[in-house]
Design a protein around this motif. Sequence first.
Motif, PDB file in Angstrom:
ATOM      1  N   UNK A   1      12.006 -16.461  -3.865  1.00 19.07           N
ATOM      2  CA  UNK A   1      10.808 -16.513  -2.932  1.00 19.07           C
ATOM      3  C   UNK A   1       9.725 -15.089  -4.311  1.00 19.07           C
ATOM      4  N   UNK A   2       8.359 -15.320  -3.725  1.00 18.11           N
ATOM      5  CA  UNK A   2       7.703 -14.659  -4.738  1.00 18.11           C
ATOM      6  C   UNK A   2       7.621 -12.887  -4.240  1.00 18.11           C
ATOM      7  N   UNK A   3       8.653 -12.649  -5.121  1.00 20.10           N
ATOM      8  CA  UNK A   3       8.124 -10.527  -4.963  1.00 20.10           C
ATOM      9  C   UNK A   3       6.271 -10.496  -4.575  1.00 20.10           C
ATOM     10  N   UNK A   4       5.368 -11.236  -4.996  1.00 19.46           N
ATOM     11  CA  UNK A   4       3.878 -10.911  -4.326  1.00 19.46           C
ATOM     12  C   UNK A   4       3.282 -10.597  -3.178  1.00 19.46           C
ATOM     13  N   UNK A   5       4.033 -11.913  -2.916  1.00 15.32           N
ATOM     14  CA  UNK A   5       4.083 -12.073  -1.336  1.00 15.32           C
ATOM     15  C   UNK A   5       4.777 -11.025  -0.603  1.00 15.32           C
ATOM     16  N   UNK A   6       5.861 -10.086  -1.015  1.00 18.05           N
ATOM     17  CA  UNK A   6       6.795  -9.220  -0.049  1.00 18.05           C
ATOM     18  C   UNK A   6       5.349  -7.964  -0.306  1.00 18.05           C
ATOM     19  N   UNK A   7       5.246  -7.686  -1.896  1.00 19.88           N
ATOM     20  CA  UNK A   7       4.009  -6.858  -2.011  1.00 19.88           C
ATOM     21  C   UNK A   7       3.213  -6.041  -1.040  1.00 19.88           C
ATOM     22  N   UNK A   8       2.522  -7.719  -1.359  1.00 20.69           N
ATOM     23  CA  UNK A   8       1.392  -7.840   0.130  1.00 20.69           C
ATOM     24  C   UNK A   8       1.668  -7.483   1.339  1.00 20.69           C
ATOM     25  N   UNK A   9       2.660  -8.151   2.009  1.00 15.93           N
ATOM     26  CA  UNK A   9       2.986  -7.678   3.325  1.00 15.93           C
ATOM     27  C   UNK A   9       3.395  -6.335   2.804  1.00 15.93           C
ATOM     28  N   UNK A  10       4.266  -5.177   1.923  1.00 16.91           N
ATOM     29  CA  UNK A  10       3.989  -4.429   2.229  1.00 16.91           C
ATOM     30  C   UNK A  10       3.015  -3.446   2.550  1.00 16.91           C
ATOM     31  N   UNK A  11       1.633  -3.879   1.913  1.00 18.29           N
ATOM     32  CA  UNK A  11       0.672  -2.982   1.070  1.00 18.29           C
ATOM     33  C   UNK A  11       0.105  -2.531   1.984  1.00 18.29           C
ATOM     34  N   UNK A  12      -0.212  -4.275   3.249  1.00 17.65           N
ATOM     35  CA  UNK A  12      -1.216  -4.982   4.733  1.00 17.65           C
ATOM     36  C   UNK A  12      -0.311  -3.711   5.534  1.00 17.65           C
ATOM     37  N   UNK A  13       0.898  -3.595   5.532  1.00 19.02           N
ATOM     38  CA  UNK A  13       2.051  -2.820   6.849  1.00 19.02           C
ATOM     39  C   UNK A  13       1.532  -1.324   6.480  1.00 19.02           C
ATOM     40  N   UNK A  14       0.617  -1.363   5.309  1.00 13.58           N
ATOM     41  CA  UNK A  14       1.083   0.249   5.170  1.00 13.58           C
ATOM     42  C   UNK A  14      -0.919   0.871   5.009  1.00 13.58           C
ATOM     43  N   UNK A  15      -1.996  -0.140   4.775  1.00 16.49           N
ATOM     44  CA  UNK A  15      -3.209   0.859   4.994  1.00 16.49           C
ATOM     45  C   UNK A  15      -3.414  -0.909   6.325  1.00 16.49           C
ATOM     46  N   UNK A  16      -3.266  -1.130   7.560  1.00 20.05           N
ATOM     47  CA  UNK A  16      -2.767  -2.330   8.222  1.00 20.05           C
ATOM     48  C   UNK A  16      -4.780  -2.442   8.252  1.00 20.05           C
ATOM     49  N   UNK A  17      -5.315  -2.849   7.298  1.00 18.17           N
ATOM     50  CA  UNK A  17      -6.867  -3.925   7.200  1.00 18.17           C
ATOM     51  C   UNK A  17      -6.164  -4.693   5.603  1.00 18.17           C
ATOM     52  N   UNK A  18      -6.877  -5.692   6.401  1.00 22.37           N
ATOM     53  CA  UNK A  18      -6.857  -6.725   4.816  1.00 22.37           C
ATOM     54  C   UNK A  18      -7.921  -6.461   3.581  1.00 22.37           C
ATOM     55  N   UNK A  19      -8.688  -5.259   4.639  1.00 22.92           N
ATOM     56  CA  UNK A  19     -10.208  -5.479   3.452  1.00 22.92           C
ATOM     57  C   UNK A  19      -9.101  -4.070   2.480  1.00 22.92           C
ATOM     58  N   UNK A  20      -8.921  -3.006   3.206  1.00 20.57           N
ATOM     59  CA  UNK A  20      -7.972  -1.926   1.685  1.00 20.57           C
ATOM     60  C   UNK A  20      -7.010  -2.446   1.326  1.00 20.57           C
ATOM     61  N   UNK A  72      11.369  -5.002  -3.588  1.00 21.34           N
ATOM     62  CA  UNK A  72      10.258  -4.397  -4.199  1.00 21.34           C
ATOM     63  C   UNK A  72      11.555  -2.908  -4.769  1.00 21.34           C
ATOM     64  N   UNK A  73      12.069  -2.223  -4.582  1.00 18.02           N
ATOM     65  CA  UNK A  73      12.388  -1.304  -4.923  1.00 18.02           C
ATOM     66  C   UNK A  73      13.527  -1.905  -6.358  1.00 18.02           C
ATOM     67  N   UNK A  74      13.904  -3.196  -5.769  1.00 17.66           N
ATOM     68  CA  UNK A  74      15.143  -3.508  -6.779  1.00 17.66           C
ATOM     69  C   UNK A  74      14.541  -4.048  -8.115  1.00 17.66           C
ATOM     70  N   UNK A  75      13.255  -4.864  -7.655  1.00 18.17           N
ATOM     71  CA  UNK A  75      12.691  -5.173  -8.589  1.00 18.17           C
ATOM     72  C   UNK A  75      11.902  -3.869  -9.509  1.00 18.17           C
ATOM     73  N   UNK A  76      11.581  -2.668  -8.767  1.00 22.68           N
ATOM     74  CA  UNK A  76      11.077  -2.258  -9.905  1.00 22.68           C
ATOM     75  C   UNK A  76      11.861  -1.072 -10.566  1.00 22.68           C
ATOM     76  N   UNK A  77      13.189  -1.371  -9.665  1.00 21.11           N
ATOM     77  CA  UNK A  77      14.159  -0.277 -10.480  1.00 21.11           C
ATOM     78  C   UNK A  77      14.578  -1.176 -12.657  1.00 21.11           C
TER      79      UNK A  77
END
Length: 309
Positions: A1-20, A72-77
Amino acid sequence: MDTRLLRTFTTLARTGSFTAAAAELHLAQSTVTVQIRALEKDLRVRLFDRLPSGAVLTDTGARLLERAQHVLDAEDRLHHEAHSAAPVAGSVTIGASESLCAYRLPLAVAALSRSLPAVEIHMRAVGTAPEAAEQLRSGRIDVSLLLESRTGIPHVETEVIGHEPLALLAAPGHPCEPDELGELDELGELGELGELNEQAFFLLEEGCSYSDDFARQLLAAPGEPPRITRFGSIEAVRSCVEAGLGLTLLPVVSVADDLASGRLRTLRNFPDVPILMLRHRSRWTSPATQTVMARLRRLAAEGWTDGSC
């Protein structure tokens, strides 16, 4: 799985906005939409409900969010281990209660940004300890600072890094006088209420532990219970008290200008409330977050006066 998709997922969950989310990730909004659709297709579930107010996690999305954050934590580590000799860098989000966000953190974050130019620091308001714990768990924040006398939340590591003085406050023209108040023991418990049970009180919303403790003491006293109104913001509480409508209990730092100008006066000093630093036990703490936490400990110990950080 492309972790870029997971990062986009967690960012959208945090911001609640596609624009943000697109702005934070430096992507086109259409790219964020495509990546979320790709992840939903890969997982064969719907992660978000697209509403006029923004993107809201479905029950499945909320359940998978913590798992995604662990990946994502594992990837950052892994990246950190590969570049362990590199300067401290990354992004750190600090969640904090209103009084700390407004009166302590801005200068602290400015000093941190000067001394840690490769670390991007964000602030996020959190109201209560359970809210902070949930945002730590989901990865919306990396560390939290709260004015709380206790938390007792599983999986959250809590550390006292400082204290803030509390005071019982009134407007200058308010008839209540300090010598009319009941006794206050060394633990902050009110003895005889004196004239307090005849007053109106404006306190912060439920979930603020020092306001909850004070309200509990007021309501437990014999006689007619005082009138208590709870608000979600310090500004609303302060405005009512400055207008002479009643009394309040607030951190002194949040009303320092009002006390200096005479718009408010202190009826009684209360025992200090601890400043708690919270982190989630099961999430990896990045070097950037560890460094920011260490600097915040030092600033709190020095009374938030060291601008060099």
